[in-house]
Enzyme design. Structure first.
Site, short mmCIF file in Angstrom:
data_model
loop_
_atom_site.label_atom_id
_atom_site.label_comp_id
_atom_site.label_asym_id
_atom_site.label_seq_id
_atom_site.Cartn_x
_atom_site.Cartn_y
_atom_site.Cartn_z
N ASP A 148 -9.55 0.60 -1.11
CA ASP A 148 -10.80 0.74 -0.79
C ASP A 148 -11.21 2.16 -1.04
O ASP A 148 -12.22 2.40 -1.91
CB ASP A 148 -11.32 0.14 0.49
CG ASP A 148 -10.45 0.62 1.64
OD1 ASP A 148 -9.51 1.26 1.34
OD2 ASP A 148 -10.87 0.60 2.71
N GLU A 167 -11.42 9.50 6.42
CA GLU A 167 -12.50 9.57 5.41
C GLU A 167 -12.91 10.82 5.02
O GLU A 167 -13.62 10.94 3.97
CB GLU A 167 -13.76 8.56 5.89
CG GLU A 167 -13.66 7.30 6.11
CD GLU A 167 -14.82 6.30 6.65
OE1 GLU A 167 -14.80 5.23 6.38
OE2 GLU A 167 -15.56 7.02 7.45
N TYR A 178 8.58 -0.37 -11.49
CA TYR A 178 9.33 0.74 -12.08
C TYR A 178 9.13 2.20 -11.47
O TYR A 178 8.09 2.27 -10.92
CB TYR A 178 9.34 0.81 -13.38
CG TYR A 178 9.80 -0.58 -14.26
CD1 TYR A 178 11.20 -0.75 -14.30
CD2 TYR A 178 8.94 -1.55 -14.37
CE1 TYR A 178 11.66 -2.03 -15.04
CE2 TYR A 178 9.32 -2.82 -15.14
CZ TYR A 178 10.75 -2.93 -15.00
OH TYR A 178 11.18 -4.36 -15.72
N HIS A 203 -7.69 -4.08 3.51
CA HIS A 203 -7.14 -3.15 2.70
C HIS A 203 -6.46 -2.25 3.77
O HIS A 203 -6.88 -1.32 4.41
CB HIS A 203 -8.43 -2.49 2.38
CG HIS A 203 -9.19 -2.93 0.99
ND1 HIS A 203 -8.18 -2.61 -0.16
CD2 HIS A 203 -10.37 -3.45 0.78
CE1 HIS A 203 -9.17 -3.14 -1.27
NE2 HIS A 203 -10.27 -3.69 -0.61
#
Length: 400
Positions: free
Chosen positions: A111, A381, A306, A106
């Protein structure tokens, strides 16, 4: 408990109480990353989590999970989206919860996105009886390769019909605690090109008897750079990058073919009928140079994503009604980049208004300032609850 829709102070305390849970969820997903359309474990975890909350779910596009929170009264439907896929990157972070899947990581923050929307769902479910309308929770697979397109084809914007879509991305290039948001184009349109220049091989001692495609291919590489500065305004960011250049020749044998691959990126609509029309210009350039060198060629332009173009009214809604709940206005900055993101399928190509927001997660002291898709990428975090807050307040304010 007093109505949450009337008492945001209580709601903020509740959001803060889930800090440990959102971190634990993020670390679990980080430890078990899965590539696009292979998010089988991730989808099962999400599905079980929502079902345990009493939120009905359905599968779309194999590993996609869609949950629905129905309010007590009829009203609009807001879509909140999180992407789940990881990348084919070997992790080098040294984290205690580093990837246990060799060669998969990740490295983009998905995540965290998944964990944030799961916790937001848990909070929002408690107050469904106070909602006027519905909240559609979309856990999308394969963002890196246009997964949104396939979910839309399978009807994710219907039953009930979605009135607005909102997404968020943890972003290491923005300082932790800050938020990036602006109206208009914010992420790049990207097309992958695959070009083969065809000549005639020969011995390097007699180049006149061959048709060497290498000078032709080299000319294409250098000439393409002028499109970005001499034909398209520098105020319309455009990047043509060649990442692969391989011939079938050797030190004493002239090649018969040269294979090139790369990307065209720009922060605007690059269709052939637009003023910039970069793909049309690129095709013209390749055709002209190959003709001048008497070479044949094969050119393939493959859409990857896009341009993400934020709806102005949706951005105003976010700035006025959502962001003030968890971030000071001085910490909100305009931001755009050339990275690709298939959220454009929801808010642009499908015609549903909405906005995409960047949650800053860059912190040099914590080592979370490295680029996305890098082997040492990590997130701060402490910023996960900002994403939870954004989802929760977006839904509540939109369905007021």
């Amino acid at each position: 408990m007093e109505s949450t829709l009337l008492n945001m102070e209580l709601l903020e305390k509740e959001i803060q109480s889930y800090k440990d849970e959102v971190i634990a969820l993020r670390r679990d997903f980080h430890r078990h990353p899965e590539l696009g359309t292979q998010e089988f474990r991730t989808a099962e975890v999400v599905e079980q989590y929502l079902n345990d909350l009493g939120i009905p779910t359905q599968r779309m596009y194999t590993t996609g999970v869609v949950g629905l929170i129905k309010g007590a009264k009829e009203g609009k439907t807001v879509l909140l989206r999180a992407d789940m896929d990881a990348l084919p990157v070997h992790e080098e972070t040294g984290l205690d919860f580093a990837s246990e899947n060799p060669g998969v990581m990740h490295a983009c923050g998905h995540d965290g996105h998944t964990a944030m929307l799961m916790v937001a769902a848990k909070i929002l479910k408690k107050y469904e009886n106070e909602l006027t309308g519905n909240i559609k929770l979309v856990f999308q697979p394969n963002e890196e390769e246009e997964g949104a397109k396939f979910m839309i084809e399978e009807g994710v914007l219907e039953n009930p019909k979605v009135d607005a879509s909102f997404g968020v991305h943890l972003w290491s290039q923005i300082e932790s605690g800050k938020v990036g948001l602006q109206a208009g184009p914010i992420m790049g349109e990207m097309f992958i090109f695959r070009l083969t220049v065809k000549g005639k091989g020969g011995h390097s001692s007699a180049p006149h008897e061959a048709k060497d495609p290498v000078p032709c291919a080299a000319n294409i590489v250098t000439a393409a750079q002028t499109l970005q500065t001499r034909e398209i305004s520098v105020l319309d960011p455009t990047v043509i990058a060649f990442g692969k250049f391989v011939s079938d020749g050797s030190y004493n044998a002239l090649a018969s073919t040269v294979n090139m691959e790369g990307t065209l990126r720009y922060v605007y609509d690059g269709s052939d009928d637009t003023p910039q029309h970069p793909r049309k210009r690129f095709r013209r350039l390749v055709d002209g140079i190959c003709a001048a060198h008497d070479m044949e060629y094969d050119l393939e332009l493959v859409p990857s994503s896009y341009s993400v173009i934020n709806d102005a009214d949706s951005v105003d809604f976010m700035k006025e009604n959502v962001l003030p709940h968890f971030v000071d206005a001085s910490q909100v900055q305009p931001y755009s980049c050339l990275a690709g993101e298939d959220f454009s399928e929801f808010i642009n190509r499908a015609g549903v208004p909405g906005a995409f927001v960047f949650i800053g997660t860059g912190n040099k002291e914590k080592g979370t300032h490295y680029p996305h898709h890098a082997s040492n990428f990590d997130i701060d975090e402490e910023t996960l609850l900002n994403g939870v807050s954004l989802h929760v307040y977006t839904a509540l304010e939109f369905l007021k």
